[in-house]
Design a protein around this motif. Sequence first.
Motif, short mmCIF file in Angstrom:
data_model
loop_
_atom_site.label_atom_id
_atom_site.label_comp_id
_atom_site.label_asym_id
_atom_site.label_seq_id
_atom_site.Cartn_x
_atom_site.Cartn_y
_atom_site.Cartn_z
N HIS A 1 0.85 -1.20 0.00
CA HIS A 1 0.00 0.00 0.00
C HIS A 1 0.88 1.24 0.00
O HIS A 1 1.43 1.61 1.04
CB HIS A 1 -0.91 -0.05 1.24
CG HIS A 1 -1.93 1.04 1.30
ND1 HIS A 1 -2.96 1.03 2.21
CD2 HIS A 1 -2.11 2.17 0.57
CE1 HIS A 1 -3.72 2.09 2.04
NE2 HIS A 1 -3.22 2.81 1.06
N HIS B 1 1.33 5.29 -2.02
CA HIS B 1 0.91 6.30 -3.01
C HIS B 1 2.16 6.91 -3.62
O HIS B 1 2.46 8.08 -3.41
CB HIS B 1 0.01 7.34 -2.34
CG HIS B 1 -1.24 6.73 -1.76
ND1 HIS B 1 -2.44 6.74 -2.41
CD2 HIS B 1 -1.45 6.02 -0.62
CE1 HIS B 1 -3.36 6.10 -1.68
NE2 HIS B 1 -2.76 5.65 -0.58
N HIS C 1 -5.34 6.30 -5.05
CA HIS C 1 -6.78 6.32 -4.83
C HIS C 1 -7.49 6.17 -6.18
O HIS C 1 -7.03 6.72 -7.18
CB HIS C 1 -7.20 7.64 -4.18
CG HIS C 1 -6.61 7.84 -2.82
ND1 HIS C 1 -7.02 7.12 -1.72
CD2 HIS C 1 -5.64 8.67 -2.37
CE1 HIS C 1 -6.32 7.50 -0.66
NE2 HIS C 1 -5.46 8.43 -1.03
N ASP D 1 -6.08 1.90 -4.41
CA ASP D 1 -6.70 2.09 -3.10
C ASP D 1 -8.18 2.32 -3.39
O ASP D 1 -8.57 3.39 -3.86
CB ASP D 1 -6.06 3.33 -2.44
CG ASP D 1 -6.21 3.33 -0.93
OD1 ASP D 1 -6.90 2.44 -0.41
OD2 ASP D 1 -5.65 4.24 -0.28
N ASP E 1 1.42 2.71 3.49
CA ASP E 1 0.45 3.75 3.08
C ASP E 1 1.20 5.08 2.92
O ASP E 1 0.69 6.14 3.29
CB ASP E 1 -0.70 3.86 4.10
CG ASP E 1 -1.87 4.68 3.54
OD1 ASP E 1 -1.87 4.98 2.33
OD2 ASP E 1 -2.77 5.03 4.33
N HIS F 1 2.74 8.46 1.49
CA HIS F 1 2.22 9.50 0.60
C HIS F 1 3.32 10.45 0.11
O HIS F 1 3.15 11.12 -0.90
CB HIS F 1 1.14 10.32 1.31
CG HIS F 1 -0.22 9.66 1.29
ND1 HIS F 1 -0.49 8.49 1.95
CD2 HIS F 1 -1.38 10.01 0.69
CE1 HIS F 1 -1.76 8.15 1.75
NE2 HIS F 1 -2.32 9.06 0.99
FE LIG Z 1 -3.93 4.73 1.03
#
Ligand SMILES: [Fe+2]
Length: 245
Positions: free
Chosen positions: A5, A7, A42, A85, A200, A202
């Motif tokens: 996971h 981004h 996303h 996501d 996760d 970013h």
């Molecule tokens: Fe996420």
Amino acid sequence: MIDIHAHILPGVDDGAKNWEQSLEMARMAVADGITVMVATPHLFKGRSTDLTQLNTKEIILQHVAQLRHRLSEERIPLELIPGCDFPLGFESLKLLDDGRALTINDAKRYLLLELPDTSLPPAIEEICFHLQARGITPIITHPERHLVMQEMPYKLKRLIDLGCLVQMTGNSLTGWFGRRVKKIARQFVKLGYIHLLATDAHDPKRRPPLLSAAVAELSRLVGEKRARAMVSDIPGKIIAGEPCF
Ligand SMILES: [Fe+2]
């Protein structure tokens, strides 16, 4: 380690802003011991379900191909896998049926399921059932950071009993998101509600692609062998589209 996971794709969502940031994140991940990363933008570029602002399968695959090329040019040894996501909702389910939304590694076996920020729609169980009827196992993402799950962990247990897997954000265990999230993260681990960790990530600073400190914390709770499985064996099976247990 395998991170399912992140981004990391540039300019497609609220993750990496440009190629430089993507490459910086990749370097950080590799330095931290991550060898494989699933790029999971996303599904919707913004927060709304605007169909003109969609990260379709084609867009994600194109960006993954480009980033793979950049990684090889820069000699960064990070294997990149496509993913998404996926927001919980019937609109997104339709996009999956139409072949416009991507499952992990396009294997049609696992899907990261993003919950709404502050609520838990009553339809969640029905949507999970729909996914499972298609042979797709939903992976509930970071419930330790979700208000309703924090207050009502039995709702998470119910989804696990229905066959969902659960991914915790690694840095929830290190205190990155505060003491409350750390405490809940530890509780969820002890209750056996967590199947795997991911970053996760970013960006390189605010939400960095790091896992090793979290694995050290996790090892203290479940032992080193199980902690390692949560960042290697289990995510490896997810990418391969194989059963985890
Ligand atoms: Fe996420």
